[in-house]
Design an enzyme around this catalytic site. Structure first.
Site, PDB file in Angstrom:
ATOM      1  N   CYS A 110       0.827  -1.202   0.000  1.00 55.30           N
ATOM      2  CA  CYS A 110       0.000   0.000   0.000  1.00 55.30           C
ATOM      3  C   CYS A 110       0.871   1.267   0.000  1.00 55.30           C
ATOM      4  CB  CYS A 110      -0.983  -0.022   1.160  1.00 55.30           C
ATOM      5  SG  CYS A 110      -2.338   1.171   0.959  1.00 55.30           S
ATOM      6  N   HIS A 207      -3.768  -4.931   0.357  1.00 58.40           N
ATOM      7  CA  HIS A 207      -3.303  -5.315   1.694  1.00 58.40           C
ATOM      8  C   HIS A 207      -3.300  -6.835   1.838  1.00 58.40           C
ATOM      9  CE1 HIS A 207      -2.887  -1.522   3.970  1.00 58.40           C
ATOM     10  NE2 HIS A 207      -3.719  -1.058   3.033  1.00 58.40           N
ATOM     11  N   GLU A 209      -1.783  -8.615   3.912  1.00 60.62           N
ATOM     12  CA  GLU A 209      -1.762  -9.047   5.315  1.00 60.62           C
ATOM     13  C   GLU A 209      -3.168  -9.224   5.878  1.00 60.62           C
ATOM     14  OE1 GLU A 209      -2.519  -4.718   5.780  1.00 60.62           O
ATOM     15  OE2 GLU A 209      -1.384  -5.973   4.382  1.00 60.62           O
TER      16      GLU A 209
END
Length: 246
Positions: A110, A207, A209
Site C-alpha cells: 500500500c 493489503h 496481510e
C-alpha cells in the site's frame, strides 16, 4: 535460521490496557504472516537512522500508513490528503534508497508501493475517487474494499490465478510511473495495483496481510531463503553461514 525481515510501522496515539499514549505500532497480521512464512519479523520505528539497519536485514517490508507529503513529488496537498507524517517519510525514503542501493529484497505494501514510486521519481493521484469515479478502493473508514485485480504472469504464478479479489484500503495510487518500474497488476478501472523494479523489489497497492492467504509473504521469504548467502553485507553472510546470530 530464519531470515530477519524488517517491517516499518506507524507512530500514532493509541489506547491499550489502561494506557493512552503515543506508540510505535503495526497491525499484527504483518508479523503473523512473516513468522508463519518462516521469517523473523522485526518492527522498525521511524526513529534514529533506520537506513543504517539495512545491512543487518535479510529483507524489508514497507507497510501501509498515511499519505506521503505531496511536496516530495512537487504537488500541493489536496484537502483529502491526510495523516501526513513527515518524520515517517524521512525514515522510509531513506530506507528505500538504502535497500535499493544494497540489493536488499524489498516488498512494499500500500503506502510502501507509493513510497517506492515517489522515491524513484514518480507521482501519485492524491484521491482516486476523483479519477475513477467510485470509492471501491476505500469504501469507508476502517473498511476494506474488495475489487478484482488482474495479475501479470509473475504474480499469477504466486497466486495460481490471473485474477484475485484482495483487500483494498487506499485512496491514493500511482499517477506517473517511475522510470524502471513495471506494472504487474491493475484493477479494472485502470488503477495500478502492483509494480516491480527487479526480482528483489516488488510492491502491491492492496493489503495482503488482511487475508488468511499469505502467498505473497510465503514467496517473499522463500526467495530470500533461496538467495542466501547472496543477501545482506559480507559480515552478516559469514555469520549466517556459520550459524552465528548477529
Amino acid at each position: 535460521m530464519r531470515p530477519v525481515i524488517g517491517i516499518t510501522c506507524y507512530v500514532e496515539p493509541a489506547a491499550y490496557t489502561v494506557w493512552e499514549m503515543t506508540a510505535a505500532l503495526l497491525p499484527y497480521d504483518y508479523v503473523r504472516h512473516v513468522e508463519r512464512a518462516g521469517g523473523q519479523p522485526v518492527i522498525l520505528p521511524p526513529a534514529g537512522e533506520p537506513a543504517t539497519l539495512t545491512g543487518r536485514l535479510d529483507g524489508l517490508i514497507l507497510a501501509g500508513g498515511g499519505d506521503i507529503d505531496p511536496a516530495r513529488y512537487a504537488a500541493n496537498p489536496l484537502p483529502t490528503t491526510t495523516y501526513i507524517r513527515k518524520f515517517r517519510d524521512d525514515a522510509e525514503f531513506g530506507l528505500v534508497r538504502a535497500a535499493l542501493a544494497g540489493g536488499l529484497p524489498f516488498l512494499g505494501i500500500c503506502r510502501g508501493l507509493q513510497v517506492l514510486n515517489v522515491a524513484l521519481g514518480g507521482t501519485l493521484h492524491q484521491h482516486i475517487p476523483d479519477v475513477v469515479g467510485h470509492t471501491g478502493h476505500s469504501p469507508a473508514p476502517g473498511t476494506f474494499g474488495r475489487l478484482p485485480v488482474r495479475l501479470s504472469p509473475e504474480l499469477a504464478k504466486i497466486y495460481e490465478s490471473d485474477e484475485i479479489t484482495p483487500a483494498h484500503y487506499h485512496h491514493q495510487s500511482i499517477d506517473r510511473l517511475a522510470d524502471g518500474l513495471t506494472v504487474t497488476a491493475t484493477a479494472y478501472d485502470g488503477t495500478i495495483e502492483a509494480v516491480q523494479l527487479n526480482e528483489r523489489t516488488t510492491a502491491v497497492q492492496w493489503h495482503p496481510e488482511a487475508d488468511e492467504d499469505g502467498r505473497l509473504f510465503d514467496d517473499f521469504v522463500a526467495r530470500i531463503r533461496l538467495g542466501w548467502p547472496d543477501t545482506g553485507d559480507p559480515a552478516r553472510e559469514s555469520g549466517l553461514a556459520s550459524g552465528q546470530v548477529p
